[in-house]
Enzyme design. Structure first.
Site, PDB file in Angstrom:
ATOM      1  N   ASP A 267       0.802  -1.112   0.078  1.00 44.79           N
ATOM      2  CA  ASP A 267      -0.060  -0.104   0.026  1.00 44.79           C
ATOM      3  C   ASP A 267       0.936   1.250  -0.237  1.00 44.79           C
ATOM      4  OD1 ASP A 267      -3.230   0.769   1.721  1.00 44.79           O
ATOM      5  OD2 ASP A 267      -1.972   1.742   0.060  1.00 44.79           O
TER       6      ASP A 267
HETATM    7  C1  GLC Z   1      -4.446   4.584   0.074  1.00 43.77           C
HETATM    8  C2  GLC Z   1      -5.193   3.431   0.068  1.00 43.77           C
HETATM    9  C3  GLC Z   1      -5.096   2.411  -1.149  1.00 43.77           C
HETATM   10  C4  GLC Z   1      -4.704   2.973  -2.198  1.00 43.77           C
HETATM   11  C5  GLC Z   1      -3.444   3.689  -2.196  1.00 43.77           C
HETATM   12  C6  GLC Z   1      -3.041   4.618  -3.457  1.00 43.77           C
HETATM   13  O1  GLC Z   1      -3.730   4.632   1.321  1.00 43.77           O
HETATM   14  O2  GLC Z   1      -4.908   2.506   1.216  1.00 43.77           O
HETATM   15  O3  GLC Z   1      -6.293   1.533  -1.201  1.00 43.77           O
HETATM   16  O4  GLC Z   1      -5.019   2.368  -3.363  1.00 43.77           O
HETATM   17  O5  GLC Z   1      -3.287   4.367  -1.244  1.00 43.77           O
HETATM   18  O6  GLC Z   1      -3.724   5.669  -3.430  1.00 43.77           O
END
Ligand code: GLC
Length: 751
Positions: A267
């Protein structure tokens, strides 16, 4: 440009990676992986320097990870989100203003789950694949498949269900549809990311049985049955280790037991340790700048950049770990259209908007109807439409799942479009949202401290709302019928991309109380008009005990996408027969849920999943707790009858047959749900578990025989001591029903 680079580089290096070669790996329509040439991947890795390999395993911008220009290997390009292709960011974090950015805004994940329609899952993914490809994206960061453990989680709207079977089966269709277009899915967030409070550090204390029976199955389904080409790690820890580089989750289960040969993408900023990321299965590190210098990221300083290179060069970590990551990334590139310049996609086309409408139509749930619905526009002169949410648009709020919708039909627009000049529509806002800091949990999960200026702001807002309420009641009293549209809001003005408030990423709610004075407003509307239908938006339920009994009809719409207003109107006026079924139990207060009454939520540093496997109906039904609406429940404008249940046992397969008849006077769809009950288990088990479902559309008077197969897994549990799946010989009962509490037919059998 990219194609030219590819061919010239190929000529230069004389190896086989070229557009036409990569093009040989056309992705079959089934979404199945095609045979990828490991030999070609070996030859490419053999040509790479360590620097080039390291460059591929971390971000090269906000939403790209590194390529190898010298070898014609492009960067990988990512985009949120789970229900629509997000605002274009270019290489930074700020949406590109004026970019031709509009996209199809599909209903959110929990709407999709509420359809219980696998085919719609596939179509949903297909739309996302075409739109992502049109925007030259290689990886679409979805679906969100975390289990709905507490109704307070700010991101429940993005997810699918409290039940792992429904979540997994709906997600598999989505993944296949998406990848059939050559765009990688990235199911997220693996695993047990079931809250937003303190998400970057919270440590989930959980049993292996609960992981395997509740929090893992949907990820297993998308990997084993959906052939997902990537999976996203989560921010939280599990039993002391960060999930993004968790030895048990990644090496033993995902890449071991389940044989996942794709890419684990972190993430954004979920990588916290170089050594662990190298050896415990993180393949690409993204977003670390979010916890560092957001505007001036130095990608060479990422965990899997120079620090990783130093560990390899010093011999502390073997280079084979980096090679495996690069191999997985190249596999994804071959499987997708990343190397064949994506090919044509489609965006904002009518077919996609039609899918958005179909998912909204089938994913909105009619929960109460004492006969008021469907409204007959020929019998009504005046309708009062009341509520801020009747005109509110949601697409561009809620956090990373925001979507630059081409348009969004609000409930008021949908109602006006449907009734035309036949009925006079009078609108009254009824209440204005305001930002009340005390409505949200702070990072410890306690009520956020409310600043003095916010106290003042809230006081002003509440007095203004009193005036709006009086106006609304006056309008309601004069109308033949009232349609109240309220509930939650997704994100809120004044917060970055709508984050951090109400239904949104990065924050959880404190409770399920209706906000902005809506409870009193609904009560007073009911008092002056007995023909009131309540329509609520939201990623979960709200407290109902003080208004539901006096309300003739209640429709839960979740966040139904760009055609949501159209679908709401079609259901209210009977043009569409509702067929949505709840993917989560609607109790009254959050304290009724086992994550609050037995487990902890949101914890403080650690969060104890003490309820273990007893999540949702597994708890409410096993302990016969009072609830308002059960898992799998939803009303129709017609009726159905079940009969002729039979079981046929062939070795390790049990075929369940039952006949469903539409006994009403109009077409409709029923969701046949199959639950398994273990009569005499040697360990504690839920009273029943969903192990099959089929949605059938039937004309008035039509009947059909439904057949659902159960394998050994349908009868098995993850043994808390043996730590493996076991199917215990004994007495079982197969139950056919239309919710977890409405079992129509049952049959016993020995296994
Ligand atoms: C965010 C989210 C994830 C998302 C990523 C990119 O913090 O947790 O679901 O796809 O970052 O934006």
């Amino acid at each position: 440009m990219r194609k030219i680079l590819l061919i010239s580089t190929a000529l230069l290096c004389g190896f086989v990676l070229s557009a036409c070669d990569a093009g040989q790996y056309e992705t079959e329509k089934t979404g199945k992986m095609v045979e990828v040439s490991e030999a070609k991947i070996d030859s490419l890795i053999g040509l790479m320097t360590l620097d080039e390999k390291i460059g591929m395993i971390h971000a090269s911008s906000s939403f790209t990870s590194g390529g190898v220009p010298r070898l014609g290997i492009p960067e990988l390009v990512y985009s949120d989100g789970p229900h629509g292709v997000r605002h274009e960011h270019g290489r930074g974090w700020h949406a590109l203003d004026g970019y031709d950015d509009r996209s199809t805004y599909l209903p959110v994940g929990i709407n999709l789950a509420s359809t219980w329609n696998r085919d719609l899952g596939y179509q949903f993914g297909e739309v996302l694949g075409k739109e992502a490809k049109d925007r030259s994206k290689d990886v679409l960061l979805g679906p969100g498949i975390n289990i709905i453990r507490s109704p307070l989680n700010g991101r429940n709207f993005e997810y699918l269900s409290e039940d792992p079977f429904l979540t997994g089966k709906m997600a598999v269709g989505y993944v296949r549809g998406l990848q059939a277009q050559g765009v990688a899915s990235c199911p997220k967030h693996y695993a047990a990311n079931n809250q937003e409070t303190d998400r970057h550090n919270i440590d989930v204390i959980i049993s292996k049985r609960a992981l395997h029976e509740i929090y893992f199955p949907a990820f297993r389904d998308v990997v084993v049955d959906g052939d997902a080409w990537s999976v996203m790690g989560a921010y939280n820890k599990i039993n002391g280790q960060y999930t993004t580089h968790h030895e048990y989750l990644n090496n033993e289960v995902l890449k071991g037991k389940w044989g996942f040969d794709g890419v684990v993408v972190s993430d954004w900023a979920s990588v916290k340790d170089t050594r662990e990321a190298l050896i415990y299965g993180t393949d690409i590190e993204m977003g670390t700048e979010l916890l560092r210098d957001f505007d001036n990221p130095v990608y060479e300083e990422f965990y899997l950049a120079n620090p990783a290179k130093e560990m390899i060069e010093s011999g502390e970590i073997d280079e084979k770990y980096v090679d495996d990551k690069v191999r997985r990334i190249l596999r994804l590139m071959y499987r997708s259209t990343a190397l064949s310049d994506h090919g044509p996609g489609q965006r904002n086309v009518e077919e996609h908007q039609q899918v958005a409408l179909e998912v909204a139509r089938e994913g909105i749930v009619l929960l109460k109807n004492d006969g008021l619905l469907p409204l007959d526009k020929n019998e009504i002169q005046t309708i009062a439409v009341i509520g801020h949410n009747a005109t509110r648009k949601y697409a561009e709020r809620g956090g990373s799942s925001q979507v630059p919708a081409l348009y969004e039909i609000t409930p008021l627009e949908g109602i006006r479009n449907l009734v035309g000049d036949d009925v006079e529509i009078i609108y009254a806002e009824g209440y204005e949202p305001y930002y009340d800091e005390s409505l949200f949990a702070d990072i410890t999960g306690d009520a956020a401290s409310q600043s003095r200026e916010n106290v003042r702001e809230v006081e002003l807002a509440q007095s203004a709302n009193q005036e709006l309420m009086e106006q609304a009641i006056e309008v309601a009293a004069q109308a033949d019928a009232v349609i109240f549209v309220g509930g939650w809001i997704k994100g809120h003005e004044g917060m970055p991309w709508g984050q951090g408030t109400y239904d949104a990423e990065a924050r959880d709610k404190l409770n399920l109380k209706l906000i902005f004075g809506q409870e009193e407003l609904i009560q007073r509307i009911n008092a002056v008009n007995e023909n009131t239908a309540v329509v609520l938006m939201g990623g979960s339920n709200v407290e109902m005990e003080n208004w539901l009994s006096d309300t003739p009809a209640y429709l839960h719409a979740w966040y139904p996408g760009m055609e949501g207003g159209t679908a709401i109107a079609e259901i209210l006026f009977g043009k569409v027969n509702p067929s949505g079924r709840l993917p989560m139990t609607f109790a009254n207060a959050h304290t009724d849920y086992p994550s609050h009454s037995i487990g902890e939520f949101p914890g403080d540093g650690t969060v104890d999943y003490a309820e273990d496997i007893f999540v949702g109906y597994r708890y409410f039904d096993t302990h016969d707790r009072d609830i308002f609406f059960p898992f799998g429940f939803g009303l129709s404008y017609t009726t159905f009858e079940f009969s002729d249940m039979s079981l046929f046992v062939h070795d390790d397969i049990v075929r369940v047959q039952a006949t469903v008849k539409n006994t009403g006077d109009r077409e409709g769809a029923e969701v046949v749900q199959v639950y398994v009950h273990h009569k005499n288990p040697s360990v504690e088990r839920p009273i029943r578990e969903l192990k099959g479902f089929e949605k059938v559309h039937l004309e008035a008077g039509e009947s059909t025989m439904v057949e659902i197969e159960l394998d050994d897994m349908a009868f098995s549990y993850f043994h808390p001591d043996q730590l493996e799946w076991v199917m215990e010989p004994g007495e079982y009962q197969v139950q056919v029903g239309t919710s977890s509490r409405d079992i129509k037919l049952m049959a016993d059998l020995e296994r």
